[in-house]
Scaffold this active site. Structure first.
Site, PDB file in Angstrom:
ATOM      1  N   SER A 188      43.500  51.768  87.982  1.00 36.04           N
ATOM      2  CA  SER A 188      42.887  50.591  88.556  1.00 36.04           C
ATOM      3  C   SER A 188      41.927  49.894  87.587  1.00 36.04           C
ATOM      4  O   SER A 188      42.317  49.531  86.480  1.00 36.04           O
ATOM      5  CB  SER A 188      42.183  51.003  89.853  1.00 36.04           C
ATOM      6  OG  SER A 188      41.978  49.899  90.662  1.00 36.04           O
ATOM      7  N   ASP A 395      51.938  49.101  95.759  1.00 36.72           N
ATOM      8  CA  ASP A 395      50.584  48.559  95.628  1.00 36.72           C
ATOM      9  C   ASP A 395      50.639  47.037  95.556  1.00 36.72           C
ATOM     10  O   ASP A 395      51.484  46.481  94.853  1.00 36.72           O
ATOM     11  CB  ASP A 395      49.965  49.111  94.341  1.00 36.72           C
ATOM     12  CG  ASP A 395      48.531  48.656  94.124  1.00 36.72           C
ATOM     13  OD1 ASP A 395      47.846  48.329  95.114  1.00 36.72           O
ATOM     14  OD2 ASP A 395      48.093  48.651  92.960  1.00 36.72           O
ATOM     15  N   HIS A 453      48.980  52.442  95.236  1.00 35.44           N
ATOM     16  CA  HIS A 453      47.976  52.227  94.191  1.00 35.44           C
ATOM     17  C   HIS A 453      47.555  53.554  93.547  1.00 35.44           C
ATOM     18  O   HIS A 453      47.224  53.600  92.374  1.00 35.44           O
ATOM     19  CB  HIS A 453      46.762  51.569  94.866  1.00 35.44           C
ATOM     20  CG  HIS A 453      45.680  51.124  93.934  1.00 35.44           C
ATOM     21  ND1 HIS A 453      45.819  50.051  93.093  1.00 35.44           N
ATOM     22  CD2 HIS A 453      44.418  51.592  93.729  1.00 35.44           C
ATOM     23  CE1 HIS A 453      44.689  49.868  92.398  1.00 35.44           C
ATOM     24  NE2 HIS A 453      43.827  50.799  92.777  1.00 35.44           N
TER      25      HIS A 453
END
Ligand SMILES: *[C@@H]1O[C@H](CO)[C@@H](O)[C@H](O)[C@H]1NC(C)=O
Ligand SMILES: *[C@@H]1O[C@H](CO)[C@@H](O)[C@H](O)[C@H]1NC(C)=O
Length: 631
Positions: A188, A395, A453
């Site tokens: 991320s 995601d 994610h």
């Protein structure tokens, strides 16, 4: 008569005591400087739920980086006790994103060896990355998780410099790992951190400090990374269409497209102007695309917890306006687990900072306004190291389409994008379809099927095999790339394993480190010596009728030995690592909905102590400036 006798005894006592005393004073005055101080030997559930042979060798604690502003980074290192040739001599550093989200997400819900069960005890994760090399989860930048400081970072080059300092301290603590191959991995918003840190490592290698060695940086491994804000913000609409979340004939289409166009105009204007290249290019208009998308696709007729799409996994739903912030489910156990005093002691915390999954204060400070987005570092990095980007295909927030678009525009190794003759290979892990892989000129892109994610959360075994792909340990047959699962690998190389566990650890390590056992033995030796000396002195003192100064010295020395734990600062005396917490609370009450400049799209879950803020507190209104987290 008695004088020569006493001095003889004292001489031997001093000799016998010299070594243990040295260690003892080391323990007392330098707590936090030897490996022993960081050893983790117990955790709730460890002995019940994990087979003894599978208990990783662990070290954890708050390592001091800068005394002047009381900066300590918390790390947790996991090492496979039975190393295989494939897992030896490698150290993987794992960073979660945010900014401000703790890498305990990674340790306890993703790539680490444990998950936390409903009784707040550790249970095994079969796909742990520590089977592929030592893995070290680091809470950074300061103020994140169990790390603390009087200062926050504002720009990415500060994050880089402070992590380089962490590496220096880490390898001072573990000098035997200094020549290991290093992998920088994370997820991320760590898609910003990792390229910066990689750059810092490569720069350091060009000018290695006196007496140190270059770091053997093997590669950067980034999962669902936030790397190129402009390209990634403009990927929300194409992704939503492809995933069937909206369509031209749906009422949601027009408002979403409208927001997309606003962002597109800004990005186009920025491209022609020298502000391009600063993270501030992606301003609220671009960030808002995702908010509008989530709002416009709400289902007000659904049950409360199902009204909104989960932005980390579009196949799941969540309540509005969380839209994924209550996810993943493991967080509900991780949070209370890390709040147990026992656990904080097990992890050797010298400052029992209250753990939050994500620190709003860190995100508020780290605006990176003057930092170039990390994609701009890629061309230089790729000339020197491998970069592996993997994206769970469910995601939304850091979706794979944005990553593909960013790669198409990226110029590296003399060409733009992947060469046209590079065909994706279908990836099969342990015989099951796992995703597809494209690789060219040191850049590998992997799309992982059926993953969110947080890829290692959904597909632990598959995610661990990413380290095999980085190390080219796979076969390619008929356009298929094949990797094996952990157990298959371990069983084939059992004969070559080497063992080390926490209990025999100190015996293995060099003479400078003593085991807890041998330390106890030495303490007993010391105590015996002191008692003998004290006894003799007592006899001598009755003989002389009044106590000598020797007795006093020994008495106070003994008191120290017996009560050395007293020297550990009490709660009150401890430096207020809570400083950061207080600060974040303050800034919150001043301005509870302060927009975070860019992409703090981290959509994390909101733990009970969550500091993240959703800017719209009115659920009936379209959200604006919603603060999201990139975990
Ligand atoms: C890939 O990285 C290696 C160093 O690991 C370097 O020698 C090589 O030139 C790089 N390839 C390209 C195309 O830049
Ligand atoms: C996993 O992904 C594959 C390929 O996209 C798909 O065919 C399959 O249905 C997925 N499985 C699940 C359980 O969603």
């Amino acid at each position: 008569m008695i004088f020569p006798f006493i001095s003889l005894v004292l001489f031997y006592a001093a000799l016998a005591a010299a070594t243990p005393l040295k260690r003892l004073s080391h323990l007392l005055s330098n707590r936090g400087t030897s490996q022993q101080d960081f050893l983790v030997t117990s955790l709730p559930g460890l002995s019940e739920n994990i087979a003894e042979a599978d208990v990783p060798l662990m070290f954890a604690g708050q390592l001091e980086l800068y005394a002047e502003n009381n900066t300590h980074y918390f790390f947790w290192k996991f090492s496979e006790p039975r190393k295989t040739p494939e897992s030896a001599n490698r150290t993987i550093f794992w960073l979660n994103g945010g900014p401000g989200c703790s890498s305990m997400d990674g340790a306890l819900m993703e790539s680490g060896p444990f998950r936390i069960d409903d009784n707040y005890k550790v249970v095994a994760n079969s796909g742990s990355w520590h089977k592929k090399g030592d893995i070290v989860f680091v809470d950074q930048p300061s103020g994140t998780g169990f790390s603390y400081s009087e200062k926050y970072d504002a720009e990415l080059d500060q994050v880089e410099a402070h992590f380089l300092r962490f590496l220096q301290k880490y390898f001072e603590l573990f000098p035997e790992d200094a020549e290991n191959e290093i992998v920088l991995a994370g997820e991320s918003y760590a898609g910003q951190y990792i390229p910066y840190i990689g750059r810092g490592v490569l720069l350091r290698n060009q000018n290695v400090p006196e007496g140190e060695k270059p770091y053997k940086l093997k590669g950067l491994v980034i999962g669902n990374g936030w790397i190129s804000p402009n390209d990634q913000a403009l990927s929300y609409v194409p992704f939503a269409v492809q995933a069937g979340l909206t369509a031209t004939d749906k009422p949601s289409w027009k408002p979403i497209l409208h927001q997309h166009m606003k962002c597109q105009e800004l990005v186009a204007a920025a491209n022609t102007d020298d502000t391009f290249g600063t993270n501030s290019v992606v301003d609220k208009e671009c960030e808002k695309i995702l908010n509008v998308l989530l709002y416009q696709t709400l289902d007000p007729n659904a049950a409360k917890n199902d009204q909104c799409i989960n932005m980390y996994d579009y196949t799941l739903r969540d309540s509005y306006p969380s839209c994924g912030m209550n996810w993943p489910p493991g967080l509900a156990n991780v949070n209370p687990f890390l709040h147990q005093d026992e656990v904080m002691s097990n992890l050797n915390l010298i400052n029992k900072v209250e753990w939050n999954e994500c620190s709003g204060a860190v995100g508020t400070h780290l605006k990176a306004r003057h930092s170039r987005p990390s994609i701009m570092l890629f061309p230089d990095l790729l000339a020197q190291v491998e970069i592996l980007l993997f994206h769970g295909n469910r995601d939304i927030i850091c979706n794979y389409i944005g990553a593909e678009d960013m790669i198409k525009k990226l110029r590296w190794g003399g060409l733009t994008g992947f060469s046209s003759d590079i065909e994706p290979l279908l990836w099969f892990h342990a015989g099951e379809e796992a995703g597809y892989v494209k690789s060219d000129r040191n850049l590998t892109f992997i799309n992982i099927f059926n993953a969110s994610h947080m890829v290692p959360f959904d597909r632990p075994e598959v995610s661990a095999a990413l380290i095999d792909i980085l190390n080219k340990r796979y076969d390619v047959v008929d356009g298929k790339l094949n990797t094996k699962n952990l157990s298959a690998q371990t069983s084939t190389s059992d004969s070559e394993t080497t063992n080390s566990t926490a209990s025999d650890y100190s015996a293995d390590s060099d003479a400078d480190e003593s085991t807890t056992n041998s330390r106890i033995v030495r303490l007993i030796q010391l105590a015996v010596v002191i008692i003998i000396v004290w006894g003799i002195c007592a006899i001598y003192s009755t003989y002389r009728s009044k106590p000598t100064s020797i007795i006093k010295t020994k008495a106070s020395g003994r008191k120290k030995n017996v009560q050395w734990a007293d020297l550990i600062p009490s709660e009150e005396e401890q430096p207020k690592g809570f400083f950061s917490k207080a600060l974040s609370k303050l800034s919150r009450s001043d301005n509870p909905y302060a927009p975070v400049a860019n992409e703090d799209i981290e959509l994390g879950t909101a733990p009970p102590h969550d500091e993240f803020i959703i800017a719209s507190d009115d659920e009936t209104e379209e959200p604006s400036g919603k603060h999201t987290e990139n975990k």
